[in-house]
Design a protein around this motif. Structure first.
Motif, PDB file in Angstrom:
ATOM      1  N   ALA A  11       0.822  -1.215   0.000  1.00 32.83           N
ATOM      2  CA  ALA A  11       0.000   0.000   0.000  1.00 32.83           C
ATOM      3  C   ALA A  11       0.856   1.266   0.000  1.00 32.83           C
ATOM      4  O   ALA A  11       0.619   2.161  -0.816  1.00 32.83           O
ATOM      5  CB  ALA A  11      -0.967  -0.006   1.177  1.00 32.83           C
ATOM      6  N   PRO A  12       1.863   1.377   0.882  1.00 34.38           N
ATOM      7  CA  PRO A  12       2.702   2.581   0.825  1.00 34.38           C
ATOM      8  C   PRO A  12       3.418   2.724  -0.518  1.00 34.38           C
ATOM      9  O   PRO A  12       3.559   3.833  -1.036  1.00 34.38           O
ATOM     10  CB  PRO A  12       3.716   2.391   1.955  1.00 34.38           C
ATOM     11  CG  PRO A  12       3.078   1.447   2.896  1.00 34.38           C
ATOM     12  CD  PRO A  12       2.215   0.560   2.055  1.00 34.38           C
ATOM     13  N   LEU A  13       3.832   1.596  -1.087  1.00 29.74           N
ATOM     14  CA  LEU A  13       4.503   1.641  -2.386  1.00 29.74           C
ATOM     15  C   LEU A  13       3.569   2.213  -3.449  1.00 29.74           C
ATOM     16  O   LEU A  13       3.932   3.146  -4.182  1.00 29.74           O
ATOM     17  CB  LEU A  13       4.976   0.242  -2.778  1.00 29.74           C
ATOM     18  CG  LEU A  13       5.616   0.082  -4.148  1.00 29.74           C
ATOM     19  CD1 LEU A  13       6.845   0.960  -4.274  1.00 29.74           C
ATOM     20  CD2 LEU A  13       5.971  -1.361  -4.399  1.00 29.74           C
ATOM     21  N   ALA A  14       2.357   1.690  -3.526  1.00 31.75           N
ATOM     22  CA  ALA A  14       1.398   2.166  -4.530  1.00 31.75           C
ATOM     23  C   ALA A  14       1.012   3.623  -4.287  1.00 31.75           C
ATOM     24  O   ALA A  14       0.947   4.414  -5.235  1.00 31.75           O
ATOM     25  CB  ALA A  14       0.155   1.292  -4.507  1.00 31.75           C
ATOM     26  N   GLY A  37       8.632   8.702  -6.426  1.00 33.24           N
ATOM     27  CA  GLY A  37       7.686   8.029  -5.544  1.00 33.24           C
ATOM     28  C   GLY A  37       7.961   6.536  -5.461  1.00 33.24           C
ATOM     29  O   GLY A  37       7.882   5.940  -4.387  1.00 33.24           O
ATOM     30  N   ALA A  38       8.279   5.921  -6.594  1.00 36.59           N
ATOM     31  CA  ALA A  38       8.597   4.497  -6.602  1.00 36.59           C
ATOM     32  C   ALA A  38       9.857   4.221  -5.789  1.00 36.59           C
ATOM     33  O   ALA A  38       9.906   3.246  -5.020  1.00 36.59           O
ATOM     34  CB  ALA A  38       8.774   4.002  -8.034  1.00 36.59           C
ATOM     35  N   ALA A  39      10.863   5.069  -5.932  1.00 36.62           N
ATOM     36  CA  ALA A  39      12.101   4.880  -5.166  1.00 36.62           C
ATOM     37  C   ALA A  39      11.833   4.987  -3.667  1.00 36.62           C
ATOM     38  O   ALA A  39      12.330   4.177  -2.876  1.00 36.62           O
ATOM     39  CB  ALA A  39      13.143   5.903  -5.599  1.00 36.62           C
ATOM     40  N   ILE A  42       9.924   1.867  -2.559  1.00 37.24           N
ATOM     41  CA  ILE A  42      10.804   0.695  -2.498  1.00 37.24           C
ATOM     42  C   ILE A  42      11.660   0.743  -1.239  1.00 37.24           C
ATOM     43  O   ILE A  42      11.856  -0.275  -0.571  1.00 37.24           O
ATOM     44  CB  ILE A  42      11.661   0.592  -3.771  1.00 37.24           C
ATOM     45  CG1 ILE A  42      10.775   0.201  -4.955  1.00 37.24           C
ATOM     46  CG2 ILE A  42      12.803  -0.398  -3.590  1.00 37.24           C
ATOM     47  CD1 ILE A  42      11.445   0.331  -6.303  1.00 37.24           C
ATOM     48  N   MET A  43      12.146   1.927  -0.891  1.00 39.62           N
ATOM     49  CA  MET A  43      12.938   2.052   0.339  1.00 39.62           C
ATOM     50  C   MET A  43      12.106   1.672   1.564  1.00 39.62           C
ATOM     51  O   MET A  43      12.574   0.941   2.443  1.00 39.62           O
ATOM     52  CB  MET A  43      13.492   3.466   0.490  1.00 39.62           C
ATOM     53  CG  MET A  43      14.641   3.765  -0.439  1.00 39.62           C
ATOM     54  SD  MET A  43      15.515   5.290  -0.085  1.00 39.62           S
ATOM     55  CE  MET A  43      14.257   6.503  -0.337  1.00 39.62           C
ATOM     56  N   ILE A  44      10.861   2.129   1.609  1.00 39.52           N
ATOM     57  CA  ILE A  44       9.983   1.778   2.727  1.00 39.52           C
ATOM     58  C   ILE A  44       9.705   0.276   2.736  1.00 39.52           C
ATOM     59  O   ILE A  44       9.727  -0.360   3.796  1.00 39.52           O
ATOM     60  CB  ILE A  44       8.685   2.593   2.677  1.00 39.52           C
ATOM     61  CG1 ILE A  44       8.979   4.058   2.998  1.00 39.52           C
ATOM     62  CG2 ILE A  44       7.628   2.030   3.628  1.00 39.52           C
ATOM     63  CD1 ILE A  44       7.811   4.985   2.798  1.00 39.52           C
ATOM     64  N   ALA A  45       9.463  -0.304   1.570  1.00 39.90           N
ATOM     65  CA  ALA A  45       9.193  -1.740   1.490  1.00 39.90           C
ATOM     66  C   ALA A  45      10.399  -2.552   1.969  1.00 39.90           C
ATOM     67  O   ALA A  45      10.235  -3.558   2.674  1.00 39.90           O
ATOM     68  CB  ALA A  45       8.827  -2.125   0.057  1.00 39.90           C
ATOM     69  N   VAL A  48      10.555  -2.342   5.783  1.00 39.59           N
ATOM     70  CA  VAL A  48       9.535  -3.213   6.379  1.00 39.59           C
ATOM     71  C   VAL A  48       9.954  -4.674   6.267  1.00 39.59           C
ATOM     72  O   VAL A  48       9.827  -5.449   7.221  1.00 39.59           O
ATOM     73  CB  VAL A  48       8.158  -2.975   5.714  1.00 39.59           C
ATOM     74  CG1 VAL A  48       7.157  -4.042   6.112  1.00 39.59           C
ATOM     75  CG2 VAL A  48       7.644  -1.591   6.052  1.00 39.59           C
ATOM     76  N   TRP A  49      10.481  -5.053   5.121  1.00 37.23           N
ATOM     77  CA  TRP A  49      10.932  -6.430   4.918  1.00 37.23           C
ATOM     78  C   TRP A  49      12.059  -6.787   5.880  1.00 37.23           C
ATOM     79  O   TRP A  49      12.056  -7.860   6.498  1.00 37.23           O
ATOM     80  CB  TRP A  49      11.377  -6.611   3.475  1.00 37.23           C
ATOM     81  CG  TRP A  49      11.971  -7.954   3.182  1.00 37.23           C
ATOM     82  CD1 TRP A  49      11.328  -9.154   3.176  1.00 37.23           C
ATOM     83  CD2 TRP A  49      13.337  -8.222   2.875  1.00 37.23           C
ATOM     84  NE1 TRP A  49      12.220 -10.159   2.859  1.00 37.23           N
ATOM     85  CE2 TRP A  49      13.462  -9.614   2.666  1.00 37.23           C
ATOM     86  CE3 TRP A  49      14.457  -7.422   2.727  1.00 37.23           C
ATOM     87  CZ2 TRP A  49      14.659 -10.207   2.346  1.00 37.23           C
ATOM     88  CZ3 TRP A  49      15.650  -8.019   2.401  1.00 37.23           C
ATOM     89  CH2 TRP A  49      15.750  -9.395   2.217  1.00 37.23           C
ATOM     90  N   LEU A  50      13.041  -5.897   6.032  1.00 37.96           N
ATOM     91  CA  LEU A  50      14.146  -6.161   6.951  1.00 37.96           C
ATOM     92  C   LEU A  50      13.664  -6.253   8.395  1.00 37.96           C
ATOM     93  O   LEU A  50      14.140  -7.090   9.167  1.00 37.96           O
ATOM     94  CB  LEU A  50      15.219  -5.079   6.812  1.00 37.96           C
ATOM     95  CG  LEU A  50      16.037  -5.126   5.516  1.00 37.96           C
ATOM     96  CD1 LEU A  50      16.921  -3.904   5.412  1.00 37.96           C
ATOM     97  CD2 LEU A  50      16.841  -6.403   5.427  1.00 37.96           C
TER      98      LEU A  50
END
Length: 58
Positions: A11-14, A37-39, A42-45, A48-50
């Motif tokens: 959701a944050p990515l989109a 915005g995509a960059a 992706i950084m936020i994603a 979150v993944w880490l």
């Protein structure tokens, strides 16, 4: 032991891609805004993944 549920970062990515395109459109650079915005999304994603990875002990 139960595995923790992973967090979703889609959701944050989109939202950041769309917001970047809108803000870029106001500045007459919608593609640049979408890329920025995509960059950011992706950084936020990745963050979150880490964070989720550290929760499950990998």
């Amino acid at each position: 032991m139960a595995r923790p549920n992973p967090s979703a970062a889609g959701a944050p990515l989109a939202l950041l891609i769309v917001a970047g395109a809108i803000i870029g459109g106001m500045l007459h650079q919608p593609l640049l805004g979408a890329v920025i915005g995509a960059a950011a999304g992706i950084m936020i994603a990745v963050v979150v993944w880490l964070r989720d990875r550290s929760k499950i002990g990998h």
